[in-house]
Motif scaffolding. Structure first.
Motif, PDB file in Angstrom:
ATOM      1  N   MET A   1       0.848  -1.158   0.000  1.00 59.81           N
ATOM      2  CA  MET A   1       0.000   0.000   0.000  1.00 59.81           C
ATOM      3  C   MET A   1       0.901   1.230   0.000  1.00 59.81           C
ATOM      4  N   ASN A   2       0.819   2.007  -1.044  1.00 58.50           N
ATOM      5  CA  ASN A   2       1.507   3.294  -1.100  1.00 58.50           C
ATOM      6  C   ASN A   2       0.445   4.351  -1.319  1.00 58.50           C
ATOM      7  N   LYS A   3      -0.002   4.917  -0.247  1.00 61.98           N
ATOM      8  CA  LYS A   3      -1.113   5.860  -0.290  1.00 61.98           C
ATOM      9  C   LYS A   3      -0.697   7.135   0.395  1.00 61.98           C
ATOM     10  N   PHE A  17      -7.560  -4.636   2.856  1.00 59.89           N
ATOM     11  CA  PHE A  17      -6.324  -5.412   2.913  1.00 59.89           C
ATOM     12  C   PHE A  17      -6.603  -6.811   2.377  1.00 59.89           C
ATOM     13  N   SER A  24       3.161 -14.885  -1.664  1.00 60.16           N
ATOM     14  CA  SER A  24       2.106 -14.070  -2.293  1.00 60.16           C
ATOM     15  C   SER A  24       0.837 -14.854  -2.593  1.00 60.16           C
ATOM     16  N   ASP A  77       5.603  10.090   7.905  1.00 60.20           N
ATOM     17  CA  ASP A  77       5.308   8.710   7.541  1.00 60.20           C
ATOM     18  C   ASP A  77       4.657   7.979   8.716  1.00 60.20           C
ATOM     19  N   ALA A  79       3.303   4.312  10.181  1.00 57.84           N
ATOM     20  CA  ALA A  79       3.433   2.866  10.050  1.00 57.84           C
ATOM     21  C   ALA A  79       2.058   2.240  10.260  1.00 57.84           C
ATOM     22  N   GLN A  81      -0.032  -1.526  10.429  1.00 54.37           N
ATOM     23  CA  GLN A  81       0.117  -2.974  10.554  1.00 54.37           C
ATOM     24  C   GLN A  81      -1.227  -3.608  10.895  1.00 54.37           C
ATOM     25  N   ASP A  94       2.972  -7.748   7.744  1.00 54.89           N
ATOM     26  CA  ASP A  94       4.111  -6.857   7.571  1.00 54.89           C
ATOM     27  C   ASP A  94       3.672  -5.403   7.710  1.00 54.89           C
ATOM     28  N   ILE A  95       4.573  -4.583   8.192  1.00 54.03           N
ATOM     29  CA  ILE A  95       4.301  -3.153   8.352  1.00 54.03           C
ATOM     30  C   ILE A  95       4.440  -2.463   7.000  1.00 54.03           C
ATOM     31  N   THR A  96       3.498  -1.577   6.707  1.00 47.42           N
ATOM     32  CA  THR A  96       3.553  -0.768   5.496  1.00 47.42           C
ATOM     33  C   THR A  96       3.516   0.706   5.908  1.00 47.42           C
ATOM     34  N   THR A  97       3.708   1.586   4.944  1.00 46.88           N
ATOM     35  CA  THR A  97       3.811   3.011   5.254  1.00 46.88           C
ATOM     36  C   THR A  97       2.770   3.825   4.503  1.00 46.88           C
TER      37      THR A  97
END
Length: 106
Positions: A1-3, A17, A24, A77, A79, A81, A94-97
């Protein structure tokens, strides 16, 4: 996720999610009874609120609805999760940003 979100924004749309394993492949979430989305700001403090729901366990889908107040109280930023639970047991994704910036309105 790049938001990208904006400081003080209260998002209307949910985040969906899809949980996958290290290869994968979509994970079946039927072993879990609950979900939580943890959001930590640039200062490391976890923001509370919102509702996470396992909406399609067979296909690994969790939907997060933001609270009625902002979790984005500063630029930087964040985090994010996903925590999946069953009783006192928990697994973490996994943690995303998420990047939060100042809007044109300031």
């Amino acid at each position: 996720m790049n938001k990208t979100y904006y400081k003080s924004q209260v998002p209307v749309e949910t985040i969906t999610f899809t949980v996958k394993d290290e290869r994968s492949i979509v994970r079946n979430l039927s072993a879990y009874t609950g979900a939580t989305v943890l959001i930590a700001g640039p200062d490391g403090v976890i923001r509370n609120g919102g509702t996470a729901t396992i909406t399609n366990a067979a296909n690994g889908v969790v939907t997060f609805t933001f609270p009625n107040t902002t979790v984005f109280d500063m630029v930087g930023d964040y985090a994010v999760q996903l925590k999946l639970t069953n009783g006192t047991k928990a697994d973490y994704a996994d943690i995303t940003t998420i990047r939060v910036v100042e809007s044109l309105e300031g």
